[in-house]
Design an enzyme around this catalytic site. Sequence first.
Site, PDB file in Angstrom:
ATOM      1  N   GLU A 417      -2.225  -0.758  -5.388  1.00  0.00           N
ATOM      2  CA  GLU A 417      -1.271   0.258  -4.938  1.00  0.00           C
ATOM      3  C   GLU A 417       0.104   0.084  -5.588  1.00  0.00           C
ATOM      4  O   GLU A 417       1.139   0.162  -4.927  1.00  0.00           O
ATOM      5  CB  GLU A 417      -1.139   0.224  -3.414  1.00  0.00           C
ATOM      6  N   GLU A 493     -10.361  -0.388  -1.146  1.00  0.00           N
ATOM      7  CA  GLU A 493      -9.837  -0.819   0.157  1.00  0.00           C
ATOM      8  C   GLU A 493     -10.243   0.240   1.162  1.00  0.00           C
ATOM      9  O   GLU A 493      -9.975   1.428   0.943  1.00  0.00           O
ATOM     10  CB  GLU A 493      -8.317  -0.939   0.056  1.00  0.00           C
TER      11      GLU A 493
END
Length: 823
Positions: A417, A493
């Site tokens: 991210e 994720e």
Amino acid sequence: MHQITVFIIGLFLVLSSCSQPQERVRTSFNEGWLFCKGETGEEYLSDFDDNSWRQLNVPHDWAIEGPFDKEHDTRTGGLPVYGTAWYRKHFFVDNEQTGNCVTVEFDGVMNNAEVYLNGQRVGQRPFGYMGFEVDLTSHIQFGEENVLAVRVNPEELSARWYPGAGIYRNVWLEYKHPVHIKHWGTFVTTKHVQANTGVINVETTIINPQLSEGDFALESFIIDTLGNKVAYTKSEINFSDSKEAVVNQELTVKNPQLWDLDNPYLYRVESKLKKDNSYIDEYHTTFGIRTIQYSKDKGFLLNGNQVRFNGVCLHHDLGPLGTAVNYRATERQLEIMKEIGVNAIRTSHNPPSPEQLELCDKMGILVQVEAFDEWELPKVENGYNKYWDEWHETDLRDMIKRDRNHPSVVMWSIGNEIKEQRKKYGGEFAQKLVDICHDEDSTRPVTVGLSQYPQCVKNGLADAVDLVGLNYKPTQYNNALKYNPEFIVYGSETSSVVSSRGVYHLPVKNYEKHESLQVSSYDIISPPWAYPPDFETYAQETMPHSLGEFVWTGFDYLGEPTPYNGKDNMTHGKWGGDWPSRSSYFGIVDLCGFPKDRYYYYQSIWTDEPMVHILPHWNWAGSEGKNIPVYCYTNCDEAELFLNGRSLGKKVMGVDKTTIPADFLWWKKPEVTWDSPYRLNWNVNYEPGELKVLAYKDGKTIAQKTIVTASKPHKIKLLADRKTINADGSDLSFITVKIEDKDGNFCPLADNLVNFDIVGPASIVAVGNGDATSTESFQANYRKAFNGLCMLIIKSKPGEVGEVTITATSEKLKSAQVSVAIK
Ligand code: GAL
């Protein structure tokens, strides 16, 4: 204990450059350090007075010693993870080593390490997760005492989770011939496996810093687990006036045993370096013979067979033990994960300990090794971005060099991210990192965990990587393929459900912040960007070629106590509003490794051994006649619930899949609870007694579980995970403390304070109970139970054998004893 083990060859040579024996000696450098927090500025000097300093052995994490304080950032666990501290070690180097190269290897120092030898600065490493070698040779005093001093300086606001602090991984000292195989200098790959033959390529880098002359040769042997030599080759080495030579060798193994999940067979390469026909160095590399392939049509293939990643993300802490590396604690974490069918881990969001990879090799667990949580753009005030320009290439290359021989490692991740995913230049930026990875290792694909969809696709970032990891986008996998049909996608994720073990709040709600700072464990509560596990299960089922998923997270971890992170009350960049909530609720198991209900959810999805689980507990005094929802997880076809012997009906698994909204997006998350095809539920009018579930396959009962209303807490039960441990000074026994009623029923609400007394050659190393809001020290001889359970962890003492007796006492409870043999 280390991936690359190096043996003494026991060969004593008389060389022209040196009159001493030449042999590589690698020893643990963990013992006998001195430690002091704070600094005067002169600690690096060899004659600095460190007499009053604390003596300790590393691995050491000073922050886990506490105290918890809301003045520390709750995001990093409310623990003192910052400040300056020094470690010093006095050591003697024998005159016999004169002429040899002397190095020290730190597997990881958290962080901003600066290394001094005898007052001279000899090395540094800002990144706490990457190991590094420091060459001490030019400042070593042979035949005398030397002082190694390490300044450690982690800054506040430098992490999004608990990073730990100090020399928290192992340290090694090495003596080796000046001409030797380079640090992380071998790269062993399976070229192909065909017709019962494995062709192995061994690339070896040898260094010769002083351009020493002579006839050099490299012999490489492949050794199987029984010690048989199964392949051999020899090559001349030509340095051509260079300080470094790279030798490529091909070896053939007949009828190789492939490294696989259920048979993680390991070989090793023994690389022997010769000068003028005498051995001068030997270096061992553990590896596995296996092939990996990825394709958009078939997903991930290990040795030609499709394997879906039933993965979990793991942070690096070991719960109550903090971040100080411990082999057994790491092994136990992985054992617990395997029980629920985990076959893969993502080392979120940093390079792992060498021990974790060694264990994954041995246990048959696939690994995604991740490099960074931040690139150039910051997520926290003092994060890795400060070191990005100077260090990222070295850190990334070193990570790959260090870890590329592990058969368990099947992909590299360049980041999680990262903020650049929203930038126009994100794709270009990523490409440079991907190129570095491919340059170091062309055999494994490169991935990244992306959350900003579709920006990360539009800016070319997803195109730059080989595998597109999407964080929390279970309904976007097919849409991503519309941008580029060649994408290979998976859930890097997933889920991020939060729950506290054994806590149930009624009525069942989709999201709540509860005054207890606990989270109800009906397994549907998740922060806004996340979703219950059922949604990903459905996505994976309908995406047959997805590589699988990595659930956030396998274990609870210290720090990031979402949803009580106090972000709303952030001051000066610090989280801190919902004190004393200080650790995560994301885990499938709690901080001690005790299963939450989700443990059984994943077991029902990922394993075949018949199982069934029901929740909540059955101790609801005062709620008689009221509705208590009962959820059931099973991998059987159907299940039937009985209350005090009366059937409450049979239900069939997997019936209605339309309950999972196909267009689910986090901002459209269902406002109300829903029926899931992956769990059964009954509304039960509470009456105390026995709640029992039978699970059926083809009409036959093949699994069952009973929970009983417990009467008041009466006694303690102790269960040691291992009743014999090694007297090596690091082996552990994890002792579960259970509170039971007089009939031996588990008391699911008990919170008794339990005291521990230990007699024999072991010490208490930590206590815990999985309560994310407890500020009791992890280093004590007592612990309150949390929902009926707490834990004691004992550690052996080096070389001390005998029987250890642990006694647990508590006011009003019958005490208990357990013995552990130390051998
Ligand atoms: C993700 C992030 C993880 C963790 C998780 C919590 O966005 O990558 O590190 O913070 O959220 O849900």
